[in-house]
Design a protein around this motif. Structure first.
Motif, PDB file in Angstrom:
ATOM      1  N   THR A 232      19.666  38.884  12.220  1.00 12.25           N
ATOM      2  CA  THR A 232      19.823  38.453  10.834  1.00 12.25           C
ATOM      3  C   THR A 232      20.398  39.557   9.971  1.00 12.25           C
ATOM      4  OG1 THR A 232      17.937  36.952  11.063  1.00 12.25           O
ATOM      5  CG2 THR A 232      18.629  37.514   8.823  1.00 12.25           C
ATOM      6  N   ASP A 233      19.923  40.791  10.168  1.00 11.89           N
ATOM      7  CA  ASP A 233      20.420  41.928   9.385  1.00 11.89           C
ATOM      8  C   ASP A 233      21.907  42.161   9.644  1.00 11.89           C
ATOM      9  OD1 ASP A 233      17.971  42.544   8.175  1.00 11.89           O
ATOM     10  OD2 ASP A 233      17.311  43.668   9.930  1.00 11.89           O
ATOM     11  N   LYS A 234      22.320  42.010  10.890  1.00 17.80           N
ATOM     12  CA  LYS A 234      23.737  42.206  11.214  1.00 17.80           C
ATOM     13  C   LYS A 234      24.612  41.183  10.511  1.00 17.80           C
ATOM     14  CE  LYS A 234      22.951  44.351  15.753  1.00 17.80           C
ATOM     15  NZ  LYS A 234      23.122  44.211  17.222  1.00 17.80           N
ATOM     16  N   GLN A 235      24.136  39.948  10.452  1.00 22.72           N
ATOM     17  CA  GLN A 235      24.890  38.907   9.752  1.00 22.72           C
ATOM     18  C   GLN A 235      24.980  39.188   8.264  1.00 22.72           C
ATOM     19  OE1 GLN A 235      23.023  35.165  10.691  1.00 22.72           O
ATOM     20  NE2 GLN A 235      23.394  35.356  12.908  1.00 22.72           N
ATOM     21  N   LEU A 236      23.845  39.620   7.681  1.00 24.30           N
ATOM     22  CA  LEU A 236      23.840  39.950   6.255  1.00 24.30           C
ATOM     23  C   LEU A 236      24.738  41.144   5.956  1.00 24.30           C
ATOM     24  CD1 LEU A 236      20.029  39.509   5.457  1.00 24.30           C
ATOM     25  CD2 LEU A 236      21.897  37.975   4.818  1.00 24.30           C
TER      26      LEU A 236
ATOM     27  N   LYS B   3      27.407  42.072   7.643  1.00 25.08           N
ATOM     28  CA  LYS B   3      28.798  41.618   7.750  1.00 25.08           C
ATOM     29  C   LYS B   3      29.213  40.866   6.498  1.00 25.08           C
ATOM     30  CE  LYS B   3      31.900  39.053  10.826  1.00 25.08           C
ATOM     31  NZ  LYS B   3      32.014  38.256  12.085  1.00 25.08           N
ATOM     32  N   ARG B   4      28.314  39.998   6.005  1.00 22.98           N
ATOM     33  CA  ARG B   4      28.608  39.256   4.781  1.00 22.98           C
ATOM     34  C   ARG B   4      28.689  40.183   3.576  1.00 22.98           C
ATOM     35  NH1 ARG B   4      24.059  35.226   3.499  1.00 22.98           N
ATOM     36  NH2 ARG B   4      24.536  34.684   5.670  1.00 22.98           N
ATOM     37  N   PHE B   5      27.818  41.199   3.540  1.00 22.44           N
ATOM     38  CA  PHE B   5      27.790  42.169   2.448  1.00 22.44           C
ATOM     39  C   PHE B   5      29.140  42.864   2.310  1.00 22.44           C
ATOM     40  CE2 PHE B   5      26.951  46.674   1.256  1.00 22.44           C
ATOM     41  CZ  PHE B   5      26.492  46.484  -0.036  1.00 22.44           C
ATOM     42  N   ASN B   6      29.734  43.241   3.408  1.00 25.16           N
ATOM     43  CA  ASN B   6      31.024  43.923   3.377  1.00 25.16           C
ATOM     44  C   ASN B   6      32.177  42.967   3.102  1.00 25.16           C
ATOM     45  OD1 ASN B   6      30.235  46.664   3.902  1.00 25.16           O
ATOM     46  ND2 ASN B   6      29.752  46.046   5.983  1.00 25.16           N
TER      47      ASN B   6
ATOM     48  N   SER C 238      35.799  48.201   2.982  1.00 23.28           N
ATOM     49  CA  SER C 238      35.475  48.655   4.327  1.00 23.28           C
ATOM     50  C   SER C 238      34.046  49.178   4.354  1.00 23.28           C
ATOM     51  CB  SER C 238      36.443  49.770   4.746  1.00 23.28           C
ATOM     52  OG  SER C 238      35.943  50.445   5.892  1.00 23.28           O
ATOM     53  N   PRO C 239      33.324  48.965   5.475  1.00 25.91           N
ATOM     54  CA  PRO C 239      31.960  49.504   5.576  1.00 25.91           C
ATOM     55  C   PRO C 239      31.925  51.025   5.551  1.00 25.91           C
ATOM     56  CG  PRO C 239      32.700  48.609   7.672  1.00 25.91           C
ATOM     57  CD  PRO C 239      33.707  48.179   6.662  1.00 25.91           C
TER      58      PRO C 239
ATOM     59  N   PHE D  76      23.631  49.334   1.760  1.00 27.30           N
ATOM     60  CA  PHE D  76      23.095  48.084   2.300  1.00 27.30           C
ATOM     61  C   PHE D  76      21.624  48.248   2.682  1.00 27.30           C
ATOM     62  CE2 PHE D  76      21.957  45.550   6.033  1.00 27.30           C
ATOM     63  CZ  PHE D  76      22.141  44.262   5.538  1.00 27.30           C
ATOM     64  N   TYR D  77      21.283  49.381   3.281  1.00 27.49           N
ATOM     65  CA  TYR D  77      19.886  49.624   3.647  1.00 27.49           C
ATOM     66  C   TYR D  77      18.975  49.581   2.422  1.00 27.49           C
ATOM     67  CZ  TYR D  77      21.342  51.250   8.313  1.00 27.49           C
ATOM     68  OH  TYR D  77      21.857  51.338   9.587  1.00 27.49           O
ATOM     69  N   LEU D  78      19.417  50.206   1.331  1.00 33.02           N
ATOM     70  CA  LEU D  78      18.600  50.230   0.117  1.00 33.02           C
ATOM     71  C   LEU D  78      18.422  48.822  -0.457  1.00 33.02           C
ATOM     72  CD1 LEU D  78      19.959  53.406  -1.755  1.00 33.02           C
ATOM     73  CD2 LEU D  78      18.211  53.243   0.039  1.00 33.02           C
TER      74      LEU D  78
END
Length: 236
Positions: A39-43, A45-48, A54-55, A100-102
């Motif tokens: 789920t975090d990976k999907q979020l 990817k969407r966040f970027n 670029s990430p 993103f972590y924050l």
């Protein structure tokens, strides 16, 4: 972000939930793993993709807050003397991944009441040192809780140290405007939100605390469930 259970943090959190004569303190310390699950990976990817960057891009942070109640924009203008369309250097920067972590930590900590997905980098600051943060926390809690905090202070910082190794951390704070501040309700005397990020451990310890006027706490809904239960009993 996966919450890492800690009985030591639970004990500290119980001690940080206390009412004094002038205020009600609500504090919480939690540890989160930054290892991304499905789920975090999907979020992420969407966040970027939604931001269209670029990430690996670097984002600007606001300077650390020098006084309570100062917005990031006000702090930026005061520290950099910027007006109009002029540009000035910000104190620090942050990678998209760390940002993103924050944000993900905030979403996990305040779920489901608040959504911080649209939070911007200028709402965060990088604190200059561990001692700076410790002094700020000690100042707020000592002034409010007095001997109660002085009794528990050693255990509080020792527990955080054992969990995250503070000397290895970058420490960030979240300083939103009133519209997006979860602690922006009437009667809030002060609040802080600190992130202790240890990149090696891939872990964040989140320390959030606020002081509110007990009268406002009651008016804003605390205790309303009990009152409703009493009404229901009368009805039956």
């Amino acid at each position: 972000m996966k919450l890492l259970e800690s009985t030591r943090f639970e004990a500290i959190n119980n001690a940080l939930s206390v009412t004094t004569g002038d205020s009600k303190i609500i504090g919480r310390i939690e540890s989160y793993s930054c290892k991304m699950a499905g789920t975090d990976k999907q979020l992420y990817k969407r966040f970027n993709s939604e931001q269209g960057v670029s990430p690996h891009d670097i984002q600007a942070l606001s300077p650390p807050q020098t006084s309570l109640g100062t917005s990031p924009a006000q702090s930026y203008l005061r520290n950099n003397s910027v007006s109009g369309d002029e540009e000035g250097p910000l104190c620090d920067t942050i990678s998209r991944k760390t940002l993103f972590y924050l944000i993900a930590t905030l979403n996990s900590a305040f779920y489901p009441d608040y959504d911080f997905s649209d939070a911007k980098s200028h709402e965060f600051s990088k604190e200059p040192s561990i001692q700076w943060v410790m002094n700020a926390v000690d100042s707020n809690l000592s002034a409010t809780l007095g001997d109660h905090y002085r009794t528990m202070r050693g255990a509080l910082w020792a527990t955080i140290e054992d969990e995250i190794f503070m000397n290895e951390c970058d420490i960030y704070s979240y300083n939103p405007d009133l519209a997006s501040d979860p602690f922006g309700e009437d009667g809030c005397l002060w609040s802080f939100n600190y992130f202790f990020y240890n990149k090696k451990l891939k872990r964040i310890v989140f320390f959030t605390c606020r002081a509110i006027n007990p009268l406002y706490a009651f008016d804003s809904g605390i205790g309303s469930d009990f009152a409703m239960d009493e009404d229901d009993e009368d009805t039956y």
